[in-house]
Design an enzyme around this catalytic site. Structure first.
Site, short mmCIF file in Angstrom:
data_model
loop_
_atom_site.label_atom_id
_atom_site.label_comp_id
_atom_site.label_asym_id
_atom_site.label_seq_id
_atom_site.Cartn_x
_atom_site.Cartn_y
_atom_site.Cartn_z
N ASP A 95 1.36 -1.16 0.25
CA ASP A 95 0.27 -0.08 -0.33
C ASP A 95 0.80 1.41 0.41
O ASP A 95 1.67 1.85 1.37
CB ASP A 95 -1.02 -0.13 1.37
N ALA A 96 1.27 1.73 -0.93
CA ALA A 96 2.18 2.51 -1.25
C ALA A 96 1.36 3.70 -2.17
O ALA A 96 2.19 4.91 -2.42
CB ALA A 96 3.43 2.85 -1.92
N LYS A 97 0.56 3.50 -2.67
CA LYS A 97 -0.60 4.93 -3.26
C LYS A 97 0.59 5.42 -4.81
O LYS A 97 0.21 6.50 -4.66
CB LYS A 97 -1.20 5.86 -1.91
N ARG A 98 1.36 4.55 -5.10
CA ARG A 98 2.13 5.74 -5.93
C ARG A 98 1.29 6.13 -7.44
O ARG A 98 0.63 6.03 -7.64
CB ARG A 98 2.99 5.50 -6.71
#
EC number: 4.1.1.23
Length: 279
Positions: A95-98
């Site tokens: 979960d890094a939402k890049r």
């Protein structure tokens, strides 16, 4: 090419149930566990969660930010969490939402989706709000490496609607456009596509959205945020069989006792199975 993420996820969901446990080691949870807000506390917390549940759930979702805040030592802990999770048989959704453009997006994709990368994960959360086409480098690498993406579509944060519910000139909302792109990515994939959407379980009435994207729907909001497993069929309708409900605090608050973490995980998993089977 490796077996596609969607295939591996479908098998894991069928064998272990669809529950995803999030690892969100923010300062208040570390304190609740009697741990310091430092790298030692971070490592004890995260690896305890992995030991407790990674051999019995389909997906583990580490929140990268809570590791990155400790710098390189925190990222080193995250690398161990990824390695140990996969060794225990769970899939890792980072979960890094890049979200960026061009070579920068390619760099983010390589950090998490390239097979020899230290943080190589089974899937990555990404943001499409520089335009869905900006995700092309990540989509291409995911196809090459057999990994997947979860694209933000209908998030549960109160600020989300100002972008996601905005209506385009063609009359379709931004969120609906994202879902349509994902459906196109997953065309012909069996038994499940590798390109999923993040759709909050607390968003409310989703009947106006076509969630039949032939891909997984990562659903945060179950547990501490207010949604229950029993709510899932009403929220997701006929797509509920492809939902991956994420529970974080609802499980994590039971630590550091491993037996208590496992009991909470089993309770959520059983309720989710019953809700989906009864839909």
């Amino acid at each position: 090419m490796s077996e596609p993420f969607g295939t591996r996820l479908r098998r894991a969901m069928d064998e272990r149930g669809p529950l995803c446990v999030g690892i969100d080691p923010h300062a208040s949870l570390l304190a609740d566990w009697g741990l310091g807000d430092d790298v030692a506390g971070l490592e004890r917390f995260s690896r305890t969660v992995v030991e407790a549940v990674a051999d019995r759930v389909a997906v583990i979702k580490p929140q990268s930010a809570f590791f990155e805040r400790f710098g390189s030592r925190g990222v080193a802990v995250l690398e161990r969490v990824v390695e140990e999770t996969r060794a225990a048989g769970a899939l890792v959704v980072m979960d890094a939402k890049r979200g960026d453009i061009g070579s920068t997006m390619a760099g983010y994709a390589e950090a998490f989706l390239r097979k020899d990368a230290p943080l190589f994960s089974d899937a990555l959360t990404v943001s499409p709000y520089l335009g869905y086409g900006s995700l092309a480098p990540a989509v291409e690498l995911a196809r090459e490496s057999g990994t997947g993406l979860f694209v933000l579509a209908l998030t549960s944060n109160p600020e989300g609607p100002e972008v996601q519910h905005a209506v385009r000139a063609d009359g379709r909302s931004v969120a609906a456009t994202v879902l349509a792109h994902l459906a196109a990515e997953n065309t012909g994939a069996e038994p499940l596509g590798s390109f999923g959407a993040v759709v909050g379980a607390t968003v409310g009435d989703l009947s106006s959205y076509d969630l039949a994207i032939n891909g997984p729907l990562l659903a945060p909001g179950v547990g501490a945020q207010g949604a229950t497993p029993a709510d899932l069929p009403a929220v997701f309708g006929s797509a509920v069989g492809n939902v991956v409900p994420n529970v974080s605090r609802g499980v994590l608050r039971h630590g550091p006792d491993i037996a208590a973490l496992r009991a909470a995980t089993a309770a959520f998993a059983g309720e989710i199975r019953a809700a989906v089977a009864g839909s």
